[in-house]
Design a protein around this motif. Structure first.
Motif, PDB file in Angstrom:
ATOM      1  N   ILE A  16     -36.746   4.353 -40.220  1.00 37.50           N
ATOM      2  CA  ILE A  16     -36.882   5.610 -39.312  1.00 37.50           C
ATOM      3  C   ILE A  16     -35.388   5.998 -39.008  1.00 37.50           C
ATOM      4  O   ILE A  16     -34.563   5.159 -38.800  1.00 37.50           O
ATOM      5  N   ASN A  17     -35.151   7.239 -39.305  1.00 39.13           N
ATOM      6  CA  ASN A  17     -33.633   7.767 -39.312  1.00 39.13           C
ATOM      7  C   ASN A  17     -33.226   7.929 -37.666  1.00 39.13           C
ATOM      8  O   ASN A  17     -33.972   8.510 -36.955  1.00 39.13           O
ATOM      9  N   GLY A  22     -24.402  11.388 -33.743  1.00 41.39           N
ATOM     10  CA  GLY A  22     -24.122  12.055 -34.834  1.00 41.39           C
ATOM     11  C   GLY A  22     -23.948  11.257 -35.826  1.00 41.39           C
ATOM     12  O   GLY A  22     -24.176  11.511 -37.368  1.00 41.39           O
ATOM     13  N   PHE A  23     -23.828   9.917 -36.107  1.00 40.79           N
ATOM     14  CA  PHE A  23     -23.750   9.113 -37.232  1.00 40.79           C
ATOM     15  C   PHE A  23     -24.962   8.380 -37.350  1.00 40.79           C
ATOM     16  O   PHE A  23     -25.422   7.773 -36.586  1.00 40.79           O
ATOM     17  N   LEU A  42     -24.968   3.040 -41.652  1.00 40.64           N
ATOM     18  CA  LEU A  42     -25.894   2.832 -42.760  1.00 40.64           C
ATOM     19  C   LEU A  42     -24.592   2.555 -43.951  1.00 40.64           C
ATOM     20  O   LEU A  42     -24.962   2.062 -44.997  1.00 40.64           O
ATOM     21  N   ASP A  43     -23.552   3.363 -43.731  1.00 39.08           N
ATOM     22  CA  ASP A  43     -22.496   3.199 -44.892  1.00 39.08           C
ATOM     23  C   ASP A  43     -21.538   2.030 -44.773  1.00 39.08           C
ATOM     24  O   ASP A  43     -20.399   1.751 -45.484  1.00 39.08           O
ATOM     25  N   GLU A  44     -21.635   1.291 -43.797  1.00 34.38           N
ATOM     26  CA  GLU A  44     -20.840   0.109 -43.362  1.00 34.38           C
ATOM     27  C   GLU A  44     -21.514  -0.980 -42.876  1.00 34.38           C
ATOM     28  O   GLU A  44     -21.402  -1.396 -41.768  1.00 34.38           O
ATOM     29  N   MET A  45     -22.586  -1.800 -43.607  1.00 36.44           N
ATOM     30  CA  MET A  45     -23.447  -2.803 -43.084  1.00 36.44           C
ATOM     31  C   MET A  45     -22.877  -3.905 -42.484  1.00 36.44           C
ATOM     32  O   MET A  45     -23.629  -4.481 -41.609  1.00 36.44           O
ATOM     33  N   TYR A  57     -30.426   8.518 -30.996  1.00 37.65           N
ATOM     34  CA  TYR A  57     -31.566   9.511 -31.003  1.00 37.65           C
ATOM     35  C   TYR A  57     -32.093   9.352 -32.464  1.00 37.65           C
ATOM     36  O   TYR A  57     -31.694   9.012 -33.352  1.00 37.65           O
ATOM     37  N   GLU A  58     -33.604   9.747 -32.263  1.00 34.03           N
ATOM     38  CA  GLU A  58     -34.209   9.813 -33.627  1.00 34.03           C
ATOM     39  C   GLU A  58     -34.104  11.087 -34.135  1.00 34.03           C
ATOM     40  O   GLU A  58     -34.243  12.217 -33.483  1.00 34.03           O
TER      41      GLU A  58
END
Length: 61
Positions: A16-17, A22-23, A42-45, A57-58
């Protein structure tokens, strides 16, 4: 974000996004003591951070 909805997202089988100011982030766990969540971008796990639930926020369906 509501604590219960955050837990539903963590428990969900599908992705779920969720965004934090904003990131796009992945919700890992909730800290009930201080109303925060452990997330990572998501780009730096490997970059976990503890953030305020109110900043989450969803996004979209």
């Amino acid at each position: 974000m509501d604590r219960d909805r955050a837990q539903e997202i963590i428990d969900a089988i599908t992705m779920i996004n969720v965004k934090y100011h904003g990131f796009p982030v992945y919700l890992k766990e909730i800290n009930d003591e201080n109303e925060t969540a452990v997330v990572f971008p998501l780009d730096e796990m490997h970059h976990e951070q503890e953030v305020d639930l109110n900043g989450l926020y969803e996004e979209g369906p």
